[in-house]
Design an enzyme around this catalytic site. Structure first.
Site, PDB file in Angstrom:
ATOM      1  N   LYS A  32       9.795  -2.152  13.367  1.00 57.37           N
ATOM      2  CA  LYS A  32      10.401  -1.696  12.096  1.00 57.37           C
ATOM      3  C   LYS A  32      11.438  -0.685  12.263  1.00 57.37           C
ATOM      4  O   LYS A  32      12.379  -0.582  11.519  1.00 57.37           O
ATOM      5  CB  LYS A  32       9.081  -1.249  11.418  1.00 57.37           C
ATOM      6  CG  LYS A  32       7.991  -2.394  10.788  1.00 57.37           C
ATOM      7  CD  LYS A  32       6.971  -1.554   9.849  1.00 57.37           C
ATOM      8  CE  LYS A  32       6.187  -2.763   9.432  1.00 57.37           C
ATOM      9  NZ  LYS A  32       5.100  -2.165   8.485  1.00 57.37           N
ATOM     10  N   GLY A  90      -4.689  -3.908   5.657  1.00 55.93           N
ATOM     11  CA  GLY A  90      -3.967  -5.022   5.105  1.00 55.93           C
ATOM     12  C   GLY A  90      -4.610  -6.573   5.304  1.00 55.93           C
ATOM     13  O   GLY A  90      -4.890  -7.427   4.351  1.00 55.93           O
ATOM     14  N   ARG A  91      -4.895  -6.780   6.594  1.00 57.04           N
ATOM     15  CA  ARG A  91      -5.480  -8.228   7.075  1.00 57.04           C
ATOM     16  C   ARG A  91      -6.897  -8.346   6.508  1.00 57.04           C
ATOM     17  O   ARG A  91      -7.557  -9.458   6.663  1.00 57.04           O
ATOM     18  CB  ARG A  91      -5.301  -8.185   8.593  1.00 57.04           C
ATOM     19  CG  ARG A  91      -6.161  -7.186   9.224  1.00 57.04           C
ATOM     20  CD  ARG A  91      -5.617  -6.963  10.828  1.00 57.04           C
ATOM     21  NE  ARG A  91      -6.094  -6.162  11.607  1.00 57.04           N
ATOM     22  CZ  ARG A  91      -5.636  -4.981  11.555  1.00 57.04           C
ATOM     23  NH1 ARG A  91      -4.534  -4.595  10.837  1.00 57.04           N
ATOM     24  NH2 ARG A  91      -6.117  -4.084  12.367  1.00 57.04           N
ATOM     25  N   LYS A 114       0.898  -1.330   0.092  1.00 58.08           N
ATOM     26  CA  LYS A 114       0.035   0.019  -0.171  1.00 58.08           C
ATOM     27  C   LYS A 114       0.948   1.297   0.193  1.00 58.08           C
ATOM     28  O   LYS A 114       0.716   2.152  -0.571  1.00 58.08           O
ATOM     29  CB  LYS A 114      -0.869  -0.143   1.122  1.00 58.08           C
ATOM     30  CG  LYS A 114      -1.809   1.279   1.123  1.00 58.08           C
ATOM     31  CD  LYS A 114      -2.655   1.113   2.463  1.00 58.08           C
ATOM     32  CE  LYS A 114      -3.741   0.020   2.729  1.00 58.08           C
ATOM     33  NZ  LYS A 114      -4.459   0.303   3.797  1.00 58.08           N
ATOM     34  N   HIS A 119      -2.676 -35.968  15.584  1.00 59.45           N
ATOM     35  CA  HIS A 119      -1.260 -36.877  15.952  1.00 59.45           C
ATOM     36  C   HIS A 119      -0.100 -35.743  16.352  1.00 59.45           C
ATOM     37  O   HIS A 119       1.207 -36.323  16.304  1.00 59.45           O
ATOM     38  CB  HIS A 119      -0.768 -37.428  14.633  1.00 59.45           C
ATOM     39  CG  HIS A 119      -2.031 -38.785  14.328  1.00 59.45           C
ATOM     40  ND1 HIS A 119      -1.898 -39.904  14.654  1.00 59.45           N
ATOM     41  CD2 HIS A 119      -2.839 -38.421  13.334  1.00 59.45           C
ATOM     42  CE1 HIS A 119      -2.837 -40.614  14.250  1.00 59.45           C
ATOM     43  NE2 HIS A 119      -3.493 -39.747  13.531  1.00 59.45           N
ATOM     44  N   GLU A 132      -3.833  -9.093  15.286  1.00 60.78           N
ATOM     45  CA  GLU A 132      -3.363  -7.802  14.906  1.00 60.78           C
ATOM     46  C   GLU A 132      -4.457  -6.884  15.036  1.00 60.78           C
ATOM     47  O   GLU A 132      -4.240  -5.737  15.298  1.00 60.78           O
ATOM     48  CB  GLU A 132      -2.910  -7.718  13.439  1.00 60.78           C
ATOM     49  CG  GLU A 132      -2.200  -6.431  13.199  1.00 60.78           C
ATOM     50  CD  GLU A 132      -1.559  -6.424  11.913  1.00 60.78           C
ATOM     51  OE1 GLU A 132      -0.294  -6.625  11.700  1.00 60.78           O
ATOM     52  OE2 GLU A 132      -2.211  -6.334  10.745  1.00 60.78           O
ATOM     53  N   GLU A 162      10.406  -5.642   3.338  1.00 62.47           N
ATOM     54  CA  GLU A 162      10.573  -6.671   2.998  1.00 62.47           C
ATOM     55  C   GLU A 162      10.202  -6.976   1.376  1.00 62.47           C
ATOM     56  O   GLU A 162      10.755  -7.455   0.591  1.00 62.47           O
ATOM     57  CB  GLU A 162       9.715  -7.791   3.842  1.00 62.47           C
ATOM     58  CG  GLU A 162      10.302  -7.710   5.300  1.00 62.47           C
ATOM     59  CD  GLU A 162       9.495  -6.808   6.121  1.00 62.47           C
ATOM     60  OE1 GLU A 162       9.389  -7.161   7.214  1.00 62.47           O
ATOM     61  OE2 GLU A 162       8.893  -5.935   5.677  1.00 62.47           O
TER      62      GLU A 162
END
Length: 535
Positions: free
Chosen positions: A498, A265-266, A208, A383, A352, A214
């Protein structure tokens, strides 16, 4: 609109009294046929079976009272219409609308026409772009069609789209595949780049701000990989970004699509953040089916009746388990291998959003907010960690997700039952075993029961069903945030790391080619010490 702190709700005291003696799932006849039929909620193509929760009618009535008292439906409706709900009163904050629902509010009269029209414009652009690929108008330098797409992004620009793309592989356009690069770990990019023919691959870079460290680092890595093979990145790369960001540059990208500040974003998988890659993989109609399912769930979430609104009911059951029965975590357990990354997406979306300790008035909360969300697909998890779920000292409420039919329809019958029947049998067995338990004179073989859980089940995992599932959880998260009177739509908690990472990188510059001895004062330990002093 009135915002009330959770500990000021009168219904909380009613629920605290009820929590002193919750319904005993292990008592004789507790899981009767009548109860199992009664505690079922149906909407948006899903059934929520919740007889295995530690509730009765008095608890449900009190949870309804709490939802009404906190104005959850009123606030949800205001969110969908475009009220500014991303705020902290009296303090600097993002102060924005929250309009991810507008991206899929396309099938009836839009509640926020301006935002829905913006989404429609991007969808029209996407349809034209996808048609140029479908019709063979957009090809690589050798005249070949594109068969793969790599999405480069992180957080909300990765987790949701990745989870959906993985879940819908059976519905992919023949010959197409989608891949994702998120981690700044160079091995992540190297592995993905080694899986595709770059000459026939589109690269979708999603950020955005256009400044995500990253993502920009991985974009450069991918650009260099394209150039090393004699390919022009401008003929392979797509941008999904905010208007006016550094990435909003037509000279560097084959096509550009926009995302907006009012979509976090999420919550962005149903925007162009997910739309470009999912549209390429599934075709335009496939992505529209996701939006249609999500819209159905959004509409169903407007019902004020807790017994008819799956998102609201799941939200209030979660509050009952977390705040009143004091269970710290929640396991999301899909009995569908296709949903293997769905719990990871929900970790971000929920934690978040509701991992906050400040109310909308800027005061520290005096109660628990979001639980820890985690999970893995069944039956693999059985398991691995189910031992703790059944006999551990930590009681973990579980949310099972299942489907009556498989996606591919390819199955085998062994000893009289199919694999899909075995999968569902395991799901149902785990639900009952957790709830009812089973005493035994041998303590290591005794199961205490009273471990609450519910089952969310639909007919088959399709694009439309998955869209509905996504929206059910997004809306559940919003309802819980409103009830706790926190801002579920900012994420200030990720910023400090950050900032410190940038400080650490300033100490590491120029070290990549040096030996440990040559680095001297810039060893990891020394850098950490220096940054700790700065902080």
């Amino acid at each position: 609109m009135q915002f009330i702190d959770f500990d000021q709700l009168a219904s909380r005291e009613v629920l605290r009294d009820l929590a002193r003696n919750p319904f005993d799932l292990t008592s004789e006849g507790a899981l009767s046929e009548q109860r199992l039929k009664k505690y079922v909620c149906r909407s948006a193509g899903f059934d929520l079976l919740y007889a295995t929760q530690r509730i009765d009618d008095s608890v449900l009535d009190a949870l309804q009272q709490m939802a009404d008292e906190a104005g959850l439906i009123e606030k949800f409706a205001a969110m969908k219409k475009g009220d500014v709900l991303n705020f902290i009163e009296g303090f600097e904050s993002e102060n924005r609308q929250v309009l991810h629902t507008a991206c899929r509010d396309l099938f009836n009269t839009a509640l926020c026409p301006e935002a829905t029209e913006a989404a429609r414009e991007e969808l029209d652009k996407l349809q034209v772009f996808l048609n140029t690929i479908k019709d063979g108008e957009l090809v690589n330098s050798r005249g070949q069609t594109f068969t793969s797409i790599i999405q480069v992004g992180i957080g909300g620009s990765d987790l949701g789209p990745r989870a959906l793309a993985l879940a819908l592989k059976p519905f992919a356009v023949e010959g197409r595949s989608a891949h994702f690069i998120a981690n700044v770990d160079p091995d992540d990019a190297a592995e993905v780049l080694g899986q595709v023919d770059l000459s026939r691959t589109l690269v979708n870079v999603v950020s955005k701000s256009g400044t995500t460290l990253e993502t920009l680092t991985n974009e450069i890595l991918v650009r260099e990989a394209l150039e090393s093979r004699g390919l022009d990145p401008a003929r392979h790369m797509i941008a999904v970004t905010g208007k006016g960001s550094p990435m909003d540059d037509p000279s560097r990208y084959l096509a550009s699509f926009y995302m907006y500040d009012y979509i976090g974003g999420r919550y962005s998988a149903t925007s162009m953040v997910g739309g470009v890659t999912l549209g390429f993989l599934l075709g335009y109609e496939g992505f529209m089916a996701i939006l249609k399912g999500a819209n159905k769930a959004d509409i169903a979430a407007e019902s004020p009746d807790i017994r008819e609104n799956i998102s609201l009911l799941m939200a209030m059951l979660g509050i009952w388990n977390h705040n009143l029965l004091a269970y710290a975590t929640c396991a999301v357990l899909p009995y569908s291998q296709a949903l293997s990354r769905f719990p990871a997406h929900l970790q971000q979306c929920d934690m978040e959003s509701n991992g906050k300790s400040v109310t909308r008035y800027g005061a520290l909360v005096a109660y628990k907010t979001g639980p820890v969300i985690w999970g893995e697909p069944g039956t693999n998890g059985q398991h691995a960690f189910y031992q703790l779920l059944h006999q551990g000292t930590e009681i973990v409420p579980a949310e099972f997700i299942g489907f009556r039919k498989s996606q591919y329809g390819r199955d085998v019958e062994v000893e009289g039952t199919t694999s899909q029947q075995k999968l569902l049998a395991n799901l149902l067995a785990q639900s009952i075993a957790l709830a009812a338990g089973k005493p035994n004179d041998n303590p290591v073989r005794s199961f205490s029961g009273n471990r609450p859980n519910s089952i969310l089940i639909a007919d088959r995992l399709t694009p439309e069903t998955l869209g509905a599932l996504l929206a059910v959880y997004e809306n559940r998260i919003a309802f819980q945030g409103f009830c706790w009177n926190i801002n579920s739509f900012d994420q200030e908690g990720v910023q400090l790391g950050k900032v410190l990472a940038k400080k650490i990188l300033s100490h590491m510059q120029g070290d990549s080619g040096k030996t440990a001895q040559e680095k001297g004062g810039n060893s990891i330990e020394h850098v950490l010490l220096n940054v700790a002093k700065i902080n």
